[in-house]
Write a protein that holds these residues in place. Structure first.
Motif, PDB file in Angstrom:
ATOM      1  N   PRO A 131      45.186 -47.456 -26.748  1.00 11.62           N
ATOM      2  CA  PRO A 131      44.380 -48.638 -26.421  1.00 11.62           C
ATOM      3  C   PRO A 131      43.348 -48.318 -25.341  1.00 11.62           C
ATOM      4  N   ASP A 132      43.793 -47.560 -24.328  1.00 15.20           N
ATOM      5  CA  ASP A 132      42.881 -47.296 -23.215  1.00 15.20           C
ATOM      6  C   ASP A 132      43.360 -46.093 -22.420  1.00 15.20           C
ATOM      7  N   ILE A 133      42.616 -45.031 -22.498  1.00 19.56           N
ATOM      8  CA  ILE A 133      43.032 -43.806 -21.815  1.00 19.56           C
ATOM      9  C   ILE A 133      42.953 -43.965 -20.303  1.00 19.56           C
ATOM     10  N   ALA A 185      49.160 -39.116 -23.028  1.00 14.33           N
ATOM     11  CA  ALA A 185      48.168 -38.184 -23.564  1.00 14.33           C
ATOM     12  C   ALA A 185      48.412 -36.774 -23.039  1.00 14.33           C
ATOM     13  N   VAL A 224      43.529 -31.799 -29.968  1.00 12.48           N
ATOM     14  CA  VAL A 224      43.687 -33.219 -30.261  1.00 12.48           C
ATOM     15  C   VAL A 224      42.448 -34.056 -29.969  1.00 12.48           C
ATOM     16  N   PHE A 225      42.134 -34.888 -30.942  1.00 18.78           N
ATOM     17  CA  PHE A 225      41.052 -35.851 -30.806  1.00 18.78           C
ATOM     18  C   PHE A 225      41.574 -37.067 -30.054  1.00 18.78           C
ATOM     19  N   LEU A 226      40.859 -37.430 -29.004  1.00 20.90           N
ATOM     20  CA  LEU A 226      41.239 -38.616 -28.244  1.00 20.90           C
ATOM     21  C   LEU A 226      40.428 -39.819 -28.702  1.00 20.90           C
ATOM     22  N   CYS A 227      41.109 -40.913 -29.028  1.00 15.83           N
ATOM     23  CA  CYS A 227      40.398 -42.113 -29.474  1.00 15.83           C
ATOM     24  C   CYS A 227      40.898 -43.352 -28.737  1.00 15.83           C
ATOM     25  N   ASN A 228      39.976 -44.113 -28.197  1.00 15.83           N
ATOM     26  CA  ASN A 228      40.282 -45.394 -27.571  1.00 15.83           C
ATOM     27  C   ASN A 228      40.084 -46.524 -28.569  1.00 15.83           C
ATOM     28  N   ASP A 285      40.538 -49.796 -27.341  1.00 13.74           N
ATOM     29  CA  ASP A 285      40.126 -50.937 -26.543  1.00 13.74           C
ATOM     30  C   ASP A 285      40.900 -52.189 -26.947  1.00 13.74           C
ATOM     31  N   ARG A 319      38.467 -51.919 -34.260  1.00 12.73           N
ATOM     32  CA  ARG A 319      38.085 -50.596 -33.789  1.00 12.73           C
ATOM     33  C   ARG A 319      39.182 -49.583 -34.079  1.00 12.73           C
ATOM     34  N   ASP A 362      38.760 -48.483 -37.500  1.00 13.03           N
ATOM     35  CA  ASP A 362      37.573 -47.659 -37.571  1.00 13.03           C
ATOM     36  C   ASP A 362      37.869 -46.240 -37.109  1.00 13.03           C
ATOM     37  N   VAL A 363      38.532 -46.166 -35.989  1.00 13.65           N
ATOM     38  CA  VAL A 363      38.886 -44.888 -35.385  1.00 13.65           C
ATOM     39  C   VAL A 363      39.818 -44.086 -36.308  1.00 13.65           C
ATOM     40  N   SER A 377      37.754 -42.529 -38.938  1.00 12.28           N
ATOM     41  CA  SER A 377      37.005 -41.345 -38.530  1.00 12.28           C
ATOM     42  C   SER A 377      37.925 -40.135 -38.422  1.00 12.28           C
ATOM     43  N   LEU A 378      39.159 -40.375 -38.010  1.00 13.70           N
ATOM     44  CA  LEU A 378      40.110 -39.260 -37.937  1.00 13.70           C
ATOM     45  C   LEU A 378      40.437 -38.748 -39.336  1.00 13.70           C
TER      46      LEU A 378
END
Lengths: 349, 349
Positions: free
Chosen positions: B79-81, B90, B104-108, B110, B115, B118-119, B122-123
């Motif tokens: 949700p929020d790094i 993480a 590793v891909f980091l994704c927030n 929010d 989102r 969406d994220v 993209s992964l």
DNA sequence: CTGTTAGCGCATTCAC
DNA sequence: GTGAATGCGCTAACAG
């Protein structure tokens, strides 16, 4: 026990060829629709889009990357993502990258140069389009080599010559703000818990302190400056030494907020009221700063903005990748220094 | 102004073909050396390695990924790094991944389901080998679809049926530990600041509280339970309400440490000594817990371990990718519940 | 132990 | 407007 006869490989992914076949056009046409390039009649575009939706087609970034030499990925290298400072920087970086369609690889170095080198190597293998490198512990030489190995690099909190894009905090200004505030409040004997000896930011802040003290023609004593580790406990011990050794001090500037919290504890032990007997100023405005009693006056910079500016610079460069890094060529500022601001709370009103 | 005649593209990267040519062997041989697969004579291996070094060859993960259908990358969705909780998770994830050669891909997200979707998309395009999905805000339905879209997924802090790998915190146990400790110290009237209404962890902790109170045959009053936002300020207000309304309370269990800090402030306002008049227990053991006065007794779970266990499960699955998820097939535990521990400090000795 | 053939999925030329 | 060939860099599956 029921056992599947075959290993049951997951069904192969849908490819652009599947979509093309479904619609009855060439792969190229599908590709054009997906990338919004070239002219495609509205009718076929529509049919392609429908087929994409129907089949659940997801273009492969991998294949696209191989063909275009652009991966749509960035690397973010930090000493420790569990450190709130870098976590917030990471937030800024991720947001900026996401908004432009990039994904970011997160890498911890654990403050270890060897690992940092290793991590940078792996990012190179992943063919990232660019890298945000935070607080690099690399030697100037290694750093320069690393920078040269990537299409684009932005440094955060570490300098490496004018021609490398960099975002830093203006620590000297921070030191001046803190000191100036105390002087304006009538303090004349101001101590400084200066943090770890080798710390760049500590040096910068101390320099700002010296400048302000000098310009106010105030006395400065070497014994008013005390180095210390960056933790609350070490801050407490250093504050104890300082306050016992120099009873004339009426204010303390602390390397960071943790040290300031330690100083708060020290004052309590010595029976010295804060801010009545001793005023205290910290740096960073970490969450705890507002929660302790009295709440800390502290000097902050937006860590989020630090990250956001860094990706901003990076993506700017990523886009012109392939062109000579001409000096005059509309090159944007290479070194950005973010200005901190003073947050005034109860510990030094 | 000097202008380069050509766009001056950076020199093309060294490829495996270059190395092969240099050594005078086939690409396959080079490939074998690099991947440590197949038998290659020590002599040629040596010559290949030297050439690799000399030319500075870096295999392209992109090309390799296209060929092998394995990218050596994982996705981490949080949700929020900037939230210390996820930052530490993480850290655990990144460490585990790094040690096994994954990036590793980091994704927030929010906290935004759209989102998040969406994220995840993209992964998928990036063809990650697996995903660690933290505190997903997705509907059960969307979550299931997302889980199915990847070769491997591990959920953190969110359940989704027995057959989805999951790592959670045993909040009921946490609630029991906190309550049990207070009861053992002689407290009989114990209040509970239960946090946001919809919070799963809040519910679990409250359940643990109820269990312990019941098993000790202690009286429970509905008015002893007060919901509140997850912040210090909201904790302060809720504590004020609770303590004013129920003067008999001698202890407060708080949804998290921030709320507990707020409760501390409330007690100070009411002139009630902690722990003398009111004992306070928090949850999470965030950094501030040890820094306030009195230091907080709190219930913690290793967030680092949460992440480490999650990647552990994930990589286990990534490796058997392609095989049916047979029930008996030596499948390791799908749901791991981490046990919290009580950290006893001054606020509830 | 080593080399050959083929193709991963897509985009970049060019033709039409 | 659309399509056909070709290659990005690497490895799997076979040969030898």
């Amino acid at each position: 026990m029921a056992r599947v006869s075959e290993p049951a490989r997951p069904p192969d992914r849908i490819t652009i060829a599947d979509v093309a076949r479904e619609v009855g056009v060439s792969m190229m046409t599908v590709s054009r629709v997906i990338n919004g390039r070239g002219d495609v009649s509205a009718a076929t575009r529509q049919r392609v889009l429908e087929a994409v939706e129907r089949l659940g087609y997801r273009p492969s970034s991998i294949a696209r990357g191989l063909a275009t030499r652009h991966t749509g990925t960035l690397g973010l290298v930090v000493p420790d993502i569990a450190n709130p400072f870098f976590a917030e920087v990471a937030r800024g970086v991720e947001e900026g990258a996401y908004s432009q369609g990039y994904n970011v690889f997160l890498c911890n170095t654990d403050e270890d140069p060897a690992r940092e080198l290793d991590v940078l190597g792996s990012l190179e293998e992943k063919r990232v389009d660019g890298v945000v490198l935070c607080s690099s512990r690399l030697s100037d030489e290694d750093l320069q080599m690393a920078v040269d190995a990537y299409p684009a690099v932005v440094l955060v909190n570490r300098r490496a010559g004018q021609h490398v894009a960099t975002v830093v905090v203006d620590d000297v200004l921070g030191g001046r703000l803190a000191t100036g505030h105390l002087i304006a409040r009538g303090h004349r004997a101001i101590g400084f818990l200066s943090g770890p000896q080798g710390s760049h930011s500590g040096q910068g802040r101390l320099e700002g302190y010296a400048i302000e003290m000098a310009s106010a023609r105030l006395r400065r004593e070497t014994r008013w400056i005390e180095p210390c580790g960056p933790t609350a406990e070490q801050g407490r011990l250093a504050a104890l030494r300082l306050l016992r050794g120099s009873g004339e001090l009426t204010a303390l500037i602390c390397y960071n907020d943790l040290v300031a919290v330690g100083a708060l504890h020290a004052c309590r032990e010595l029976g010295r009221n804060v801010p009545g007997s001793v005023a205290i100023v910290g740096f960073d405005d970490i969450p705890v700063a507002a929660l302790v009693t009295p709440a800390l006056t502290t000097c902050r910079v937006s860590r989020h903005e630090l990250g956001a500016r860094a990706v901003g610079l990076l993506l700017e460069r990523v886009r012109r990748e392939g062109y000579a890094a001409g000096e005059g060529e509309g090159a944007s500022t290479a070194v950005v220094a973010l200005e901190p601001e003073l947050v005034v709370r109860a510990s030094a009103p």
